[in-house]
Each structure stands twice: as C-alpha cells, then as structure tokens.
Design an enzyme around this catalytic site. Sequence first.
Site, mmCIF file in Angstrom:
data_model
loop_
_atom_site.group_PDB
_atom_site.id
_atom_site.type_symbol
_atom_site.label_atom_id
_atom_site.label_comp_id
_atom_site.label_asym_id
_atom_site.label_seq_id
_atom_site.Cartn_x
_atom_site.Cartn_y
_atom_site.Cartn_z
ATOM 1 N N ASP A 1 -9.625 -3.098 22.697
ATOM 2 C CA ASP A 1 -11.001 -2.407 23.146
ATOM 3 C C ASP A 1 -10.701 -1.072 22.443
ATOM 4 O OD1 ASP A 1 -10.966 -3.913 25.577
ATOM 5 O OD2 ASP A 1 -9.496 -2.661 26.946
ATOM 6 N N GLN B 1 -47.478 7.094 8.432
ATOM 7 C CA GLN B 1 -46.754 5.954 9.670
ATOM 8 C C GLN B 1 -46.110 5.388 10.115
ATOM 9 O OE1 GLN B 1 -49.163 6.651 13.423
ATOM 10 N NE2 GLN B 1 -48.379 8.627 13.623
ATOM 11 N N GLU C 1 -13.625 -8.263 15.634
ATOM 12 C CA GLU C 1 -12.767 -7.723 16.648
ATOM 13 C C GLU C 1 -13.629 -7.637 18.108
ATOM 14 O OE1 GLU C 1 -10.290 -3.859 14.936
ATOM 15 O OE2 GLU C 1 -10.826 -4.450 16.980
#
Lengths: 263, 389
Positions: free
Chosen positions: B250, B289, B373
């Site tokens: 975690d 753009q 992981e």
Amino acid sequence: MNIVVCVKYVPDAQSDRSFRDSDRTVDRDGVDGLLSELDEYAVEEALKIVEAAGEGEVTVLTVGPEAAANAIKKALQMGADRGVHVEDEAIHGSDAAATSLVLAEAVRKATGGTPELVMTGMSSTDGVMGVVPAMLAERLGLPQVTYASELTVGEGTVTIRRDGDTASETIEASLPALVSVTDQINEPRYPSFKGIMAAKKKPVEQWGLADLGIDTSQVGLDAAWTSVVSVTKRPPRAQGQIVADEGDGGSRLAEFLAGQKFI
Amino acid sequence: MAATRLMPTEEGQDLIDLTREICDKELRPRVDEAERAAARDESFPTEVFRTLGKAGLLSLPQPEEFGGYGQPYEVYLQVVEEIASAWMSVAVGVSVHSLTAHPVTTFGTPEQQQALLPEMLSGDQLGAYCLSEPLAGSDIGSMTTRAVAEGSGGEPTAYRLRGRKAWISHAGHADYYTTFARTSDEEGRGLSCFVVPADAPGITFGTPERKMGLHCDTVREVMYDDVPVDASRRIGAEGQGMAIALAALDAGRLGIAAAATGLAQSALDLAAGYAQERQQFGRPIAANQGLAFLIADMEAAVTSARATYLHAARLKDAGRAYSKEAAVAKLTATDAAMRVTTDAVQVLGGAGYTEDFPAERYMREAKVTQIFEGTNQIQRLVISRHVLR
C-alpha cells in the site's frame, strides 16, 4: 580556529537577470536568489579547517537585503555555526568600496576586533568584480592571500597555492589573514536533512549600519565611486552567415574572418 | 517548469529545495549516459544512492526514533516525485528501498527495530524486496519459497530458506533482502517475512533481466539454497507474511505513483519546451490549437496524478485507511505517465522517436509503472472490492 566567511546572496544565473529602471541597480526582487556558488567553496573550506582542527567556529557573514538571509541559511545547513546578517535600507546600491567597509566593521564586531581567519570566494557570480576580498583585507589590516586553490593552516600561518596561467605560486602569510578561494579548492558538500534541521536552531544576528557605527552617507548609491548611466540588454544572437562552398569556400571564409578582423 | 508545490512545513520546502539542487547537479547530468551504459553493461548507480543517503533522502518517512527523519508521506512522496523527474530508475530505487524497511518499522519488535533499523536507515545501505516468484506474481499466495524451521520443539531458533524470487530490484547490489517465504502450507496464511543479510551463505543471483527500460534499476532472480536465517530476523509472527507484504505494498504503491508523476512531469516539460521552439509553417508548432490542447491534456493528467497520490498520502499521514486511495493513485498516476510520455514522443515527432531526446526513454520507463507493485488490473481489483463491498 574561528573563521568568518563572507558570502553573497546573488540572483540565480539560470533565471532572467535584469536591472531596475529607477536606479539601474540589479533587480533582486524579481528573480530567485541563492548563495553565490563561488562562496560555497569558501564555506566548505572553512568547515573542513574547523573539522580537522576539532575546535573552532565558522561564522557566515552577509550584507544584503532581507532575502539574503537565505544565503546564511544555506551555509548554516552545510554546517556553519552562526550567521550575521547586515541589512540596512541605506546600503542599497553600494559599490565594492562601501561593501568592503560594511563587511570590515561587521567582521570586527563579530570577532571582538580580532579575527583569526577571514575567508571569501574569489568573486561574486553576479558582479564578478573580485575586488572586495582585497579591499576588505586592506581595511582590516590583514595580509591578503587571494585565489587559493589549496590551503593549509599551520602554526600561526596559512599557506596557499595560487595557480596562474604560467606558474603555480606557493604563498605563506602570518595569521590573522584573509584568504579568497577558487572553485578548484574543494567540492562543496550538499546540506543534509540533519543539517537543515540543525540550522533552524543556529543563531543569526541582525545588524544595521547604526550597530556598526557607519554613517549612512558612507554607503549606498550616492556614495558609490562609479555610477551606471545606462543599461542595455545584450542583443539576441543574430543568425550566422552560411557560406555555400562553390569551389571558393576557403577564400570566402578567409574574407569573412578578415572582414570581422579575426585574421 | 518546476511543479507548484504547497508544502505542509518549512522543513518540507527546504527538503524539496535540497532535492532539486542534488537532482540538478548530480542526477540530470548523468542520467542519459548512465541509462545507456547500463543497458549494455548492467552498471548500477551506487554513487548516486550514496549521495542521496548522505543527504538523508533514503530514510525520510521512517520514524526518528529508528534513525529516520519522521517526514510525513505528503513530503516524502514529493521528494520521490522530484527525483523521478530527474532520474526514474533512482526514484524507483528510493521507493523500493523504503518498502524494504517498512515491515521492520511497522511489524518488528522493539528489539528487532533496535538491531536492524540503524543500519538499514543509515543511508549507506540499500534494501531489496523479495516477494514475487517466477510462478507467483499477482497471486502471492501461490509462492513456493520455503522457510523450514529449525530447533527442537517450541519456538524455532532459526530457519533455512529455499526457493527462488523473481523481478528483484537491487538484487546483487543490496545490503539486505526483505524476503517472504512459506512457513506452512496454508496458502496466503502460510507466509512469513524475513530480513536476510546479503552475506548470508547460499544466496546467489541470476543474470540481470534484459529490460525495455529503467536500465539502472538492476533486476534479477534471487536464489536461496538452504540459506540460514536466525529466528530474530523473522518479522512478525509465522503466517503474518501476507498481511505484512500487503501493508508495505500500500505504501509502496504511493511511491510508484509519485515516481510516475515525476516522470510524466519531465515528459510534459520536454514537450512544452519543444513545441514552443520548433517552427513549422513559420510559427511554433505550439501555436496550433490541436497541439496546444494535447499539451493541456498532458498538464491536466500530471496535475490530477499528483492530486491523487497526495490525497492518499494525507490520509495515511492522518492514520486513516488509505488502501483504496493508494490503488487509485497508482492506477491514475501510472496510466497518466504512459499517456503523457507517449504524447511527448508525438509532440517531438521524428525527434521524439530518436535517442537524441529523452522522450523515447520516458515512454519505455513509463510502461513498467503500469505493471510493477501490482499491475493496474490488480489495482482495479483492489478499488472495486473497496467500492462494491
């Protein structure tokens, strides 16, 4: 041995440096600043001397605006013991002569009048005059040993190696003395996180001109021996001239170089 | 362009400043050549880790009582991100190293912490995290490496480890190997955790994997041939290994999320700089753009990646549950890194496809972050289980 290292807070050379319109002094507000890299060598050398001796203290001294405290902070993070920050509105615009006056009085006050060793970088990275160390030594009445690329402290003496274009000189002076160091003398350490934390607890003294007994008329823009009349940005680099070789490339190159007075 | 950061403390900002200085002076000048060289000769940037260790950057999140610097994850992870923006392999190494100490700081007894942590956190040492096996990747419970207890009756006095671990970062360079091995046959509940010193007899290493990128992160198999390990080096109870491994993961996932964010940031910076310099049709390509919006999407991806890992970090720092948020951060940041680095190659065009620019390296490095992981499929599994319970 107790050492005073004089350092300068300079605009980051990586950023766009400019001058203030009002008085044509370096604009220090608009850019990030840092401890002059050339002064890191002086701090490192002072730390090494004190560490090798196992006793003594390194005091970092700077003259500059509020933000110059960051230069002291960096040196304290590297391991210096205490800081002195001389800050006074009136100092703004001072030339090298006035700066050396303020530094000299601050060194005297910081050491009780008897400095053992005063160290500086060989010059600042912004002004790059390289004259303050000599002026400071003169004002303090100390031997000036400049451009040290190697330094040894002996019994009551300091010995340096100065590398010139054609020869290396070995110079010895009696202590107390002032030594300026080059970027060849060592590899400055990075602060460690431990150093960062320790630096928070180290004392930094704040002095103004009044604390040093200096009259404001002796410093600042008006007292400067030189004045900046105008400032011009370096023109952007123009596109080079391309010579297409049509059999006469060599002579046209030579023509071009001669035209520019290179040959 | 340096990322805008709002640090929770002044010392946190000082740490970022220190990290940026070391990155600029020590990492950025070396990374291109070192990665290229490591692809050929498997060299490892030991010196760089020493520099980071000396500065204290290898033990930031661990508690001060154990020799760490007690920094919150909110600060530590941003340091990892800064390092990744300069050198991804090194940032992954810092994250992995941090993972290796996690079992001891979180599950070790006070005696074990006193015995092991001063060296592990000294900055001189580097750890390896040995969990995966050739046949046990996402399915940790199927691992076959065994720790056979020794001693007659009662508590074991020692173990002998036998088996093979795969995909181990720092293998052959690490000073210790945080290793998970089976102490009973009860699948997930039969695993235990050991800290094995590098000089333990019977440890050998495979040849380094020939990888697509991240060459300075040396990865090999680690072989255990009846490696003796004292019982004092077993962390937690027998059978607690799975819980220890997952808890460390975690935290480790956040390290990878932060590293992926830093990698994406440098790809964005490279692309934005190039787009403003590269002229076509008489104007910078950024003036189109279609391209400017691509850059805008890259910026949005990097900024949101950073936000997800910082959110999880703040939960962790506050002592709240953060497992789901860590999985979200890992998924979001690594997918962002893959997209942003791919788009960076696109912005640079043909130049981006050459080794003259780091864009192609960033793209190769990003791919593995979606895999290690916990693959991003596993992250989705974790997230959906939290949401749908």
